[in-house]
Design a protein around this motif. Structure first.
Motif, mmCIF file in Angstrom:
data_model
loop_
_atom_site.group_PDB
_atom_site.id
_atom_site.type_symbol
_atom_site.label_atom_id
_atom_site.label_comp_id
_atom_site.label_asym_id
_atom_site.label_seq_id
_atom_site.Cartn_x
_atom_site.Cartn_y
_atom_site.Cartn_z
ATOM 1 N N ARG A 51 0.636 1.307 -6.751
ATOM 2 C CA ARG A 51 0.144 1.728 -5.435
ATOM 3 C C ARG A 51 -0.658 3.007 -5.552
ATOM 4 O O ARG A 51 -1.749 3.122 -5.001
ATOM 5 C CB ARG A 51 1.307 1.914 -4.461
ATOM 6 N N ASP A 56 -5.455 -2.721 -4.842
ATOM 7 C CA ASP A 56 -5.062 -3.482 -3.658
ATOM 8 C C ASP A 56 -4.138 -4.621 -4.096
ATOM 9 O O ASP A 56 -4.086 -4.981 -5.265
ATOM 10 C CB ASP A 56 -6.273 -3.972 -2.866
ATOM 11 N N GLN A 57 -3.404 -5.158 -3.156
ATOM 12 C CA GLN A 57 -2.376 -6.137 -3.458
ATOM 13 C C GLN A 57 -2.929 -7.366 -4.177
ATOM 14 O O GLN A 57 -2.282 -7.889 -5.074
ATOM 15 C CB GLN A 57 -1.668 -6.544 -2.171
ATOM 16 N N LEU A 115 6.768 -6.918 -2.763
ATOM 17 C CA LEU A 115 5.552 -6.704 -1.970
ATOM 18 C C LEU A 115 5.765 -5.618 -0.921
ATOM 19 O O LEU A 115 4.883 -4.789 -0.691
ATOM 20 C CB LEU A 115 5.103 -8.003 -1.310
ATOM 21 N N ASN A 116 6.951 -5.605 -0.302
ATOM 22 C CA ASN A 116 7.265 -4.549 0.667
ATOM 23 C C ASN A 116 7.254 -3.183 -0.002
ATOM 24 O O ASN A 116 6.751 -2.212 0.568
ATOM 25 C CB ASN A 116 8.626 -4.792 1.320
ATOM 26 N N GLY A 119 3.859 -1.858 -0.508
ATOM 27 C CA GLY A 119 3.265 -1.365 0.726
ATOM 28 C C GLY A 119 3.884 -0.088 1.257
ATOM 29 O O GLY A 119 3.337 0.528 2.160
ATOM 30 N N SER A 120 5.012 0.341 0.685
ATOM 31 C CA SER A 120 5.721 1.504 1.222
ATOM 32 C C SER A 120 6.522 2.202 0.140
ATOM 33 O O SER A 120 7.200 1.550 -0.647
ATOM 34 C CB SER A 120 6.682 1.049 2.323
#
Length: 143
Positions: A51, A56-57, A115-116, A119-120
């Protein structure tokens, strides 16, 4: 119910997917990915690095999938889970084709948890914390 056409993951392949990921990443570095609960801190660190690197994902989908397979395999080896192919309702809810079923019957989504985390960086999204607070895991006693 059969596997969907174009499917990239199935429960039967996840143990091998995790092993392949560990072999590939440890060939380049000496990361302690030994399927222990403590190794989930390393997974948190790796995801945070992806990250922070600005990826990007979509660009890091492959390593994130490998990390998700690894997290699921930790659940299998340490918490008594089994890999399962998700049914249509579960796939719609989790956005994944595979998950793990805990000894108490609950189904969890380690791929989605990774994935979560991507993103955090919030503490509650830590994969080690996820394991430690996981409902339905087998209670293992030290032998």
């Amino acid at each position: 119910m059969g596997k969907q056409a174009g499917s990239v993951a199935c429960a039967a392949a996840m143990r091998g997917r995790a092993a392949e990921f560990v072999t590939g990443i440890t060939a380049r570095s000496r990361l302690p990915l030994d399927y222990s609960v403590a190794s989930l801190r390393v997974v948190d660190f790796l995801i945070d690095g992806l990250r922070k690197g600005g990826a990007d994902q979509d660009r890091v989908r492959e390593p994130l999938t490998g990390l998700g397979a690894y997290v699921g395999e930790v659940l299998v080896r340490r918490a008594g889970a089994v890999w399962v192919d998700l049914d249509d309702t579960q796939r719609a809810y989790f956005g994944q084709e595979v998950g793990v079923r805990m000894p108490d019957g609950r189904v969890w989504n380690p791929l989605g948890k990774v994935l979560n985390r991507f993103g955090s960086s919030a503490p509650e999204d830590s994969l080690q914390t996820f394991y430690l607070t996981l409902h339905g895991r087998a209670r293992r006693t030290a032998a």
